[in-house]
Design a protein around this motif. Structure first.
Motif, PDB file in Angstrom:
ATOM      1  N   ALA A  80      -2.560  -6.616   3.208  1.00 53.71           N
ATOM      2  CA  ALA A  80      -3.589  -5.953   2.403  1.00 53.71           C
ATOM      3  C   ALA A  80      -4.515  -6.985   1.752  1.00 53.71           C
ATOM      4  CB  ALA A  80      -2.926  -5.083   1.339  1.00 53.71           C
ATOM      5  N   ASP A  95      -7.650  -3.706  10.714  1.00 58.83           N
ATOM      6  CA  ASP A  95      -7.517  -2.729   9.649  1.00 58.83           C
ATOM      7  C   ASP A  95      -7.183  -1.349  10.231  1.00 58.83           C
ATOM      8  OD1 ASP A  95      -7.742  -1.939   6.850  1.00 58.83           O
ATOM      9  OD2 ASP A  95      -9.529  -0.867   7.481  1.00 58.83           O
ATOM     10  N   ILE A  98      -3.479  -0.944  11.426  1.00 65.42           N
ATOM     11  CA  ILE A  98      -2.446  -0.658  10.432  1.00 65.42           C
ATOM     12  C   ILE A  98      -2.000   0.795  10.510  1.00 65.42           C
ATOM     13  CG2 ILE A  98      -1.948  -0.582   7.956  1.00 65.42           C
ATOM     14  CD1 ILE A  98      -2.073  -3.385   9.034  1.00 65.42           C
ATOM     15  N   ASP A  99      -2.934   1.685  10.809  1.00 60.28           N
ATOM     16  CA  ASP A  99      -2.626   3.119  10.857  1.00 60.28           C
ATOM     17  C   ASP A  99      -2.044   3.556  12.198  1.00 60.28           C
ATOM     18  OD1 ASP A  99      -3.517   3.591   8.263  1.00 60.28           O
ATOM     19  OD2 ASP A  99      -5.599   3.798   8.931  1.00 60.28           O
ATOM     20  N   PRO A 176       2.425   1.053   7.194  1.00 63.68           N
ATOM     21  CA  PRO A 176       1.174   1.564   6.615  1.00 63.68           C
ATOM     22  C   PRO A 176       1.305   2.047   5.171  1.00 63.68           C
ATOM     23  CG  PRO A 176       1.504   2.436   8.831  1.00 63.68           C
ATOM     24  CD  PRO A 176       2.774   1.745   8.442  1.00 63.68           C
ATOM     25  N   VAL A 179       0.690  -1.075   2.879  1.00 60.86           N
ATOM     26  CA  VAL A 179      -0.665  -1.623   2.974  1.00 60.86           C
ATOM     27  C   VAL A 179      -1.683  -0.655   2.380  1.00 60.86           C
ATOM     28  CG1 VAL A 179      -2.446  -2.451   4.548  1.00 60.86           C
ATOM     29  CG2 VAL A 179      -0.052  -2.971   5.011  1.00 60.86           C
ATOM     30  N   ARG A 180      -1.587   0.619   2.726  1.00 60.72           N
ATOM     31  CA  ARG A 180      -2.569   1.591   2.255  1.00 60.72           C
ATOM     32  C   ARG A 180      -2.406   1.920   0.771  1.00 60.72           C
ATOM     33  NH1 ARG A 180      -5.817   0.040   5.858  1.00 60.72           N
ATOM     34  NH2 ARG A 180      -5.660   1.020   7.908  1.00 60.72           N
ATOM     35  N   SER A 181      -1.259   1.623   0.204  1.00 61.81           N
ATOM     36  CA  SER A 181      -1.085   1.819  -1.245  1.00 61.81           C
ATOM     37  C   SER A 181      -1.742   0.700  -2.042  1.00 61.81           C
ATOM     38  CB  SER A 181       0.406   1.899  -1.599  1.00 61.81           C
ATOM     39  OG  SER A 181       1.012   3.018  -1.008  1.00 61.81           O
ATOM     40  N   GLN A 183      -4.227  -1.554  -0.825  1.00 59.14           N
ATOM     41  CA  GLN A 183      -5.622  -1.838  -0.487  1.00 59.14           C
ATOM     42  C   GLN A 183      -6.632  -1.284  -1.485  1.00 59.14           C
ATOM     43  OE1 GLN A 183      -5.972  -0.786   3.756  1.00 59.14           O
ATOM     44  NE2 GLN A 183      -7.161  -2.649   3.994  1.00 59.14           N
ATOM     45  N   PRO A 184      -6.557  -0.008  -1.870  1.00 59.04           N
ATOM     46  CA  PRO A 184      -7.578   0.508  -2.802  1.00 59.04           C
ATOM     47  C   PRO A 184      -7.601  -0.225  -4.136  1.00 59.04           C
ATOM     48  CG  PRO A 184      -6.367   2.316  -1.781  1.00 59.04           C
ATOM     49  CD  PRO A 184      -5.635   1.056  -1.447  1.00 59.04           C
ATOM     50  N   GLN A 187      -9.322  -3.525  -3.641  1.00 59.04           N
ATOM     51  CA  GLN A 187     -10.759  -3.352  -3.436  1.00 59.04           C
ATOM     52  C   GLN A 187     -11.494  -3.109  -4.748  1.00 59.04           C
ATOM     53  OE1 GLN A 187     -10.704  -0.172  -0.603  1.00 59.04           O
ATOM     54  NE2 GLN A 187     -10.567  -1.527   1.181  1.00 59.04           N
ATOM     55  N   GLY A 223       4.177   1.934  -2.848  1.00 60.43           N
ATOM     56  CA  GLY A 223       4.217   1.729  -1.401  1.00 60.43           C
ATOM     57  C   GLY A 223       5.603   1.369  -0.915  1.00 60.43           C
TER      58      GLY A 223
END
Length: 300
Positions: A80, A95, A98-99, A176, A179-181, A183-184, A187, A223
């Motif tokens: 991430a 990116d 990842i999904d 995923p 990583v998706r937890s 990333q936001p 950012q 996550g």
């Protein structure tokens, strides 16, 4: 006069639909599972969930799930961080990759890992080939056997149907979530805080430990918990790479399927309820930590 700012219907209708939808999809099925288990006497229930084979399946499921979630917690954070902080060719592709575990059937993932990493797989079979090639070369030069057969276990790729293979596929299916937890949060993170800490003499490790990580900890832990809970219920990918030996390498979801095949529906429900309770407790802990973190941030 109706409030024109409302896009959705009023509160009562929206709440009623929400309760109905969640009840039909979540509460009623879970309640039916608990009621099915309640048909068993307490003594019989205790006998089922403490059966040595079932206990072994629980231990393997929880330990492998924890190892996979812990590994993803470390490397998922690195992924991430890399995807958010750095620009490099192919970043969008990686990116999106990842999904991929979300879209790929887990049975396909298990079959792929089995073809690669088991003893007769493309990579797992490298150990015997290496031993044979080295010994053949040594014999040709008059040196005799150079590597003993006992060294084969060290040279064979460790995904031989044991815990390591199960952990590998669980890492794949749960990556995923971590990583998706994270990333936001990364950012939205303002790098000026790092610049301020650096101007005060803090080194990189101190900045990460004292400035960045406390901010991303709730998302990181969420996550980790989601990856752990996801791994507990994984079935399709594991059965292809695990040896599936009762009492040794059989996971709890496979025990449920075995009970169903034997028409022992109540016993399968009992095993499922244990997994359900563990998952609910895990979600409760995660939510409690997130609420504590938010209260701490507001107080600060």
């Amino acid at each position: 006069m109706a409030d024109s700012s409302r896009v959705l219907p009023g509160f009562s209708l929206s709440l009623g639909y929400t309760i109905f939808y969640l009840s039909a999809l979540v509460l009623i099925p879970l309640g039916a599972l608990v009621l099915k288990t309640a048909q068993i006497s307490p003594d019989e229930l205790w006998k089922i969930i403490t059966d040595p084979i079932v206990v072994s399946a629980y231990k393997l499921t929880f330990s492998a799930s924890f190892y996979a979630a812990a590994i993803n917690a470390v490397f998922g954070l690195i992924l991430a961080w890399t995807l958010v902080r750095y620009s490099f060719p192919g970043r969008r592709f990686f990116d999106a990759l990842i999904d991929f575990p979300f879209a790929l059937p887990t049975a396909v993932a298990g079959l792929t890992y089995a073809n690669l990493y088991l003893k007769d797989g493309w990579i797992g079979g490298l150990g015997p080939n290496i031993v044979g090639g080295v010994n053949w070369l040594s014999s040709s030069l008059g040196g005799g056997q150079l590597i003993s057969t006992t060294a084969l276990d060290w040279l064979t790729f460790p995904f031989t149907g044991q815990t390591s293979g199960i952990v590998a596929v669980l890492i794949f299916v749960s990556l995923p979530f971590v990583v998706r937890s994270i990333q936001p949060v990364l950012q939205e993170w303002d790098p000026e805080f790092e610049t301020a800490a650096r101007s005060l003499g803090a080194d990189r490790f101190t900045i990460f430990r004292r400035v960045i990580f406390p901010e991303i900890f709730p998302a990181w832990f969420s996550g980790f918990g989601a990856a752990f809970a996801r791994s507990i219920g994984e079935y399709g990918s594991v059965i292809f790479i695990a040896a599936n030996i009762p009492g040794k390498s059989q996971i709890a979801p496979l025990q449920i399927v075995t009970k169903l095949d034997d028409f022992q529906y109540a016993a399968a429900s009992a095993i499922g309820v244990v997994l359900l309770i563990v998952s609910l407790l895990l979600l409760f802990v995660i939510n409690s930590i997130e609420r504590f973190s938010r209260r701490h941030e507001r107080a600060a």
